[in-house]
Design a protein around this motif. Structure first.
Motif, short mmCIF file in Angstrom:
data_model
loop_
_atom_site.label_atom_id
_atom_site.label_comp_id
_atom_site.label_asym_id
_atom_site.label_seq_id
_atom_site.Cartn_x
_atom_site.Cartn_y
_atom_site.Cartn_z
N PRO B 88 0.85 -1.19 0.00
CA PRO B 88 0.00 0.00 0.00
C PRO B 88 0.88 1.23 0.00
O PRO B 88 1.71 1.40 0.90
CB PRO B 88 -0.78 -0.12 1.31
CG PRO B 88 -0.01 -1.04 2.16
CD PRO B 88 0.94 -1.82 1.31
N ARG B 89 0.75 2.08 -0.99
CA ARG B 89 1.65 3.22 -1.11
C ARG B 89 0.88 4.52 -1.13
O ARG B 89 -0.22 4.61 -1.69
CB ARG B 89 2.47 3.11 -2.42
CG ARG B 89 3.29 1.83 -2.51
CD ARG B 89 4.32 1.73 -1.39
NE ARG B 89 5.28 2.81 -1.45
CZ ARG B 89 6.37 2.79 -2.21
NH1 ARG B 89 6.64 1.73 -2.96
NH2 ARG B 89 7.20 3.81 -2.19
N THR B 90 1.46 5.54 -0.55
CA THR B 90 0.80 6.84 -0.45
C THR B 90 0.45 7.41 -1.81
O THR B 90 -0.54 8.11 -1.96
CB THR B 90 1.71 7.82 0.33
OG1 THR B 90 2.03 7.22 1.58
CG2 THR B 90 1.02 9.14 0.59
N SER B 91 1.25 7.11 -2.80
CA SER B 91 0.96 7.59 -4.15
C SER B 91 0.63 6.42 -5.06
O SER B 91 1.27 5.37 -5.01
CB SER B 91 2.18 8.33 -4.73
OG SER B 91 2.04 8.45 -6.13
N PRO B 92 -0.36 6.58 -5.93
CA PRO B 92 -0.70 5.49 -6.85
C PRO B 92 0.39 5.25 -7.89
O PRO B 92 0.35 4.24 -8.59
CB PRO B 92 -1.99 5.97 -7.52
CG PRO B 92 -2.00 7.46 -7.36
CD PRO B 92 -1.26 7.74 -6.09
N TYR B 93 1.35 6.18 -7.99
CA TYR B 93 2.40 6.02 -9.00
C TYR B 93 3.63 5.34 -8.44
O TYR B 93 4.58 5.09 -9.15
CB TYR B 93 2.76 7.38 -9.59
CG TYR B 93 1.53 8.18 -9.95
CD1 TYR B 93 0.55 7.64 -10.79
CD2 TYR B 93 1.31 9.44 -9.41
CE1 TYR B 93 -0.60 8.33 -11.08
CE2 TYR B 93 0.17 10.14 -9.70
CZ TYR B 93 -0.80 9.59 -10.54
OH TYR B 93 -1.93 10.28 -10.82
N SER B 94 3.65 5.10 -7.12
CA SER B 94 4.78 4.38 -6.54
C SER B 94 4.62 2.89 -6.84
O SER B 94 3.52 2.40 -7.10
CB SER B 94 4.81 4.60 -5.03
OG SER B 94 4.98 5.97 -4.72
N GLN B 96 3.83 -0.70 -6.52
CA GLN B 96 2.78 -1.28 -5.70
C GLN B 96 3.03 -2.75 -5.36
O GLN B 96 2.14 -3.42 -4.82
CB GLN B 96 1.42 -1.17 -6.42
CG GLN B 96 1.08 0.23 -6.93
CD GLN B 96 0.38 1.11 -5.89
OE1 GLN B 96 -0.40 0.63 -5.10
NE2 GLN B 96 0.69 2.40 -5.89
N VAL B 122 -3.88 -6.80 1.85
CA VAL B 122 -4.42 -5.45 1.79
C VAL B 122 -5.93 -5.37 1.52
O VAL B 122 -6.50 -4.28 1.60
CB VAL B 122 -3.68 -4.59 0.75
CG1 VAL B 122 -2.22 -4.40 1.16
CG2 VAL B 122 -3.78 -5.19 -0.64
#
Lengths: 294, 294, 294, 294
Positions: B88-94, B96, B122
């Motif tokens: 789970p990442r704060t940005s959808p572009y990181s 995953q 998740v």
């Protein structure tokens, strides 16, 4: 290896005052003294790798209470006695300490036990008189950005224990230490005693990471006060052990012969018997990690 | 509808569901099982007094990276391998995570090293499939009040590592544990990984007092993740030692063969060589405090 | 230059998905749409300078309770009805909402009052069914970094109210909004509802500065929930007025016909009579600052 | 020994000193004076329902800078001039203020503009001399639990603006006010200026809920300093409007003729032209909520 050829300082080379005036942390910087500073409080040496415990009641209340507590912690092998004569309290109606009478009692307790005493000073014009009796001055968390007091304490000629304010960052704490060092005193111990967070299970949140950060960023030794941080006696033992493991040079622990009757922060004080057990465990842990008790 | 006849559960007596509905913490309460709960992840026993280290990369990135990291930590004597397939990442572009492919690689790494694997889940409809491969499920800090996920994870039939949310109190964390226990699973490990405070020198503030409070209030074993808390590799060693000293049953440590190339939280990962040193020191400290490595 | 050719989305040009993958905030960026986004919930337009109040009970409890509350707030001139059918609760033993029955009651309340309804969705596989009834989805503070849920909600084709987590920064909140926008939905309202701090006089600390920062950094409209932030009904009026003054586009207020009997967060709900007074004052303030009620 | 026959005090009945000594908040209690206290600073009346703006530079730097700033804010209709002669700074190498020369310049600026002056006092033995010139003393956030200073300031015979410490709770702030009141001075204004939280987008988090809570719990008027809280000039306008809406009696705003050249906290100061606009909006908002500008 760190010469202290004047009373407390003699450390700061003159050129240091000629560096350009910026807001940076400078004198507490580890780079200036990679081997670390050793602070001497009585015979104790804080910052040489040993683990040094200071203990005693939060406030000096009576001769009987102070002497009984002092005797108890002395028997457990502490290196110094803590006790407050001047107590800064959130309410003006709370017990404010025995003041100068309390200081006299601390001097008597030192006679009796041989332990050096650490006690809080709360205003600049008290510094000289408190310093004439105490072995080290304590700057409390609520006064640690009282820069007039810091400047006065830095000129007192005896070691200073600087408590981190509970709303103050690590770097701001080093900024407060800078005031002490800049006043000519390198005998400064930084004391972590918990910060304000949203967690209410403990009185404050002891920031043990800060101990490791202080040790990385600064050459000053670091003390931890688990009693005020936790506010719960049963947490003092695990937090003391953790503080030693994370690299603290010293501990500051509330011990009271009758915690339930304490006039100040009694709820957090340990009984002497529990404290004795804690000291035994701390010594074992110290051996495990290759350190000695101070 | 939740059978309790398997190894991991079998603990919760039926009458527990008949207690009156209040908001109190009930099933994690220490009073219910004063001797403490032992959680079994593969051959490891968490909660029996031993110190158990789980290590590995934050995220599974490639077969080569995972296997090299897994081999390295296995040689250091860890009891389990950590690695994230779903991130789970704060940005959808990181990045995953490798998702199901990552899970397959973790299974291969277990074959190779013999280490049980702990990995994050998740979303509720992933639970069954992840649980079919993993030895323990991890609930991440951002999902730890995702009660649908907790309920699903509680029914999975394998142990769960529940990370404390960084804005969540100790008692709310026990409330989240209650969801897992109430779903029929007593194999729950609570993991402290730092809370949000005003201090910015560390990524989060590791709340080691919470470890002691969790141990007092609950029978569940407690794990500490110093890597995510500090966000700085050089702080992981002192915080690991402190966590063990304060009473943690387990550690969760980021180790990466090439931290500078990590796709996720690389800055905080330790090198295998540093990790090996840490394990040596941890073992020494364990002896000092009368504990054994798991 | 930003076409709105489908009902709620159609906004994101395809090339946006081809931008290099970094962790930056991108789609919520004010620079992308300096004039701001208008979110339509039923006939209400959020983000066009008007002040829009959504009110109702925290949880749908009974038909009678919901209808009486809905009637009361409708008479006060709100633009929408709030009410929870699915309630994520810290304890599994607390009232968890009427679930699908609650959703049906909300639909009836809409029939009755003409008000669009905003209601929380708690797991990805509920999204489609909740979206078939509700006029806007709410993502709760505890689920706002549940990225599976965000992705599902972003694809639902109806507006989303995204509550800021109480331990989550402004930029991380925009990161969560990015998940919604990236899933193809530009109809997103960010909702400030208080953050965790050391202050205990209020349940959370309402961060009204964040409203101004959100408006500067992002084109998305901003809502404020003073009820959950304060946890004290008498604070809702001053905080509502302050929220409007600081630039909020919408308010979300708990109103309950019998707060003392509420099954969820009742202590914080206003009585309809107090709410009517508040609406009058809000209208006066709006005139003073040159804004209109929505 | 503290006479109460002057304009500023005369309030505290003698018996108050005979109440039993407990830790409770007593003298600031709203119940003691339900109608509220009006504090008079020059001709301004704080606490009578009017909105009173104090503005000026954070620090007095030069005659030209102070006079230009003072003229600018005077033209905008402020009721008082703020300016620091003694600046407590985190670093000893930062500009510490012009000290007594700065105080003399403030007196000249008062001559010139007719505005009463509010200025900070930093140590007990300065109080008498600062009080001989200033119209009101300010206790800064870092000194607000410096109880020696509070006691001295409470005996100064002029009004005191007490800033809330950034790590200090609402009730502890009232405890600090108690020291002032107990020293015989009821002319105390409490000033909210932001607390420390995890959010880093603003310098501190302005706690506007606290304004409402202070007004409920205490009869003392409340001031808000949005400049120091936000640390960003563009946030000062929305936060000022919000402060007025939430019920603040006064505002304290940094205005500097050349913010980029300021020697202290320049980044947060407004330009006089922006400040003039803000004053216009504030007046409009005041009309909307039925209040008058002081």
């Amino acid at each position: 290896d760190v010469p202290h050829d004047t009373a407390v300082s003699g450390w700061l080379p003159r050129p240091i005052r000629e560096v350009p005036l910026t807001g940076e942390i400078r004198l507490p910087d580890r780079a200036l003294r990679p081997e670390g500073t050793v602070v001497r409080i009585g015979p104790a040496t804080i910052g040489d790798g040993t683990i040094n415990v200071f203990a005693g009641p939060c406030a000096v209340e009576t001769r009987e209470q102070l002497f009984a507590s002092a005797d108890a912690v002395a028997q457990c092998g502490v290196v110094g006695l803590r006790g407050g004569a001047f107590k800064p309290r959130t309410s003006p109606y709370s017990f404010q300490g025995l003041r100068w009478d309390g200081l006299d009692l601390l001097a008597e307790a030192r006679e009796r036990t041989g332990l050096p005493i650490v006690t809080e000073v709360v205003q600049p014009d008290h510094v000289e008189r408190v310093a004439a009796t105490a072995d080290a001055l304590q700057i409390g968390a609520r006064n640690m950005q009282n820069f007039s007091l810091l400047t006065a304490a830095g000129q007192a000629g005896i070691p200073v224990v600087l408590k981190r304010g509970f709303g103050v960052t690590i770097d701001e704490t080093l900024g407060a230490a800078e005031y002490l060092l800049n006043a000519g005193n390198d005998q400064v111990v930084i004391c972590e005693r918990g910060i304000r967070t949203f967690e209410t299970a403990t009185r404050f949140t002891l920031d043990l990471s800060a101990v490791a950060v202080f040790k990385q960023r600064s050459h000053l030794p670091v003390m931890v006060d688990p009693s005020h941080a936790a506010g719960i006696p049963s947490l003092v033992e695990p937090l003391t052990l953790a503080a030693a493991a994370v690299g603290a040079d010293a501990l500051l622990i509330d011990v009271h012969i009758r915690p339930e009757q304490a006039l100040c922060d009694g709820k957090q004080a340990m009984l002497p018997t529990d404290f004795a057990q804690l000291m035994g465990k701390l010594e074992m842990l110290a051996m495990g990690i290759g350190r000695k008790m101070g």
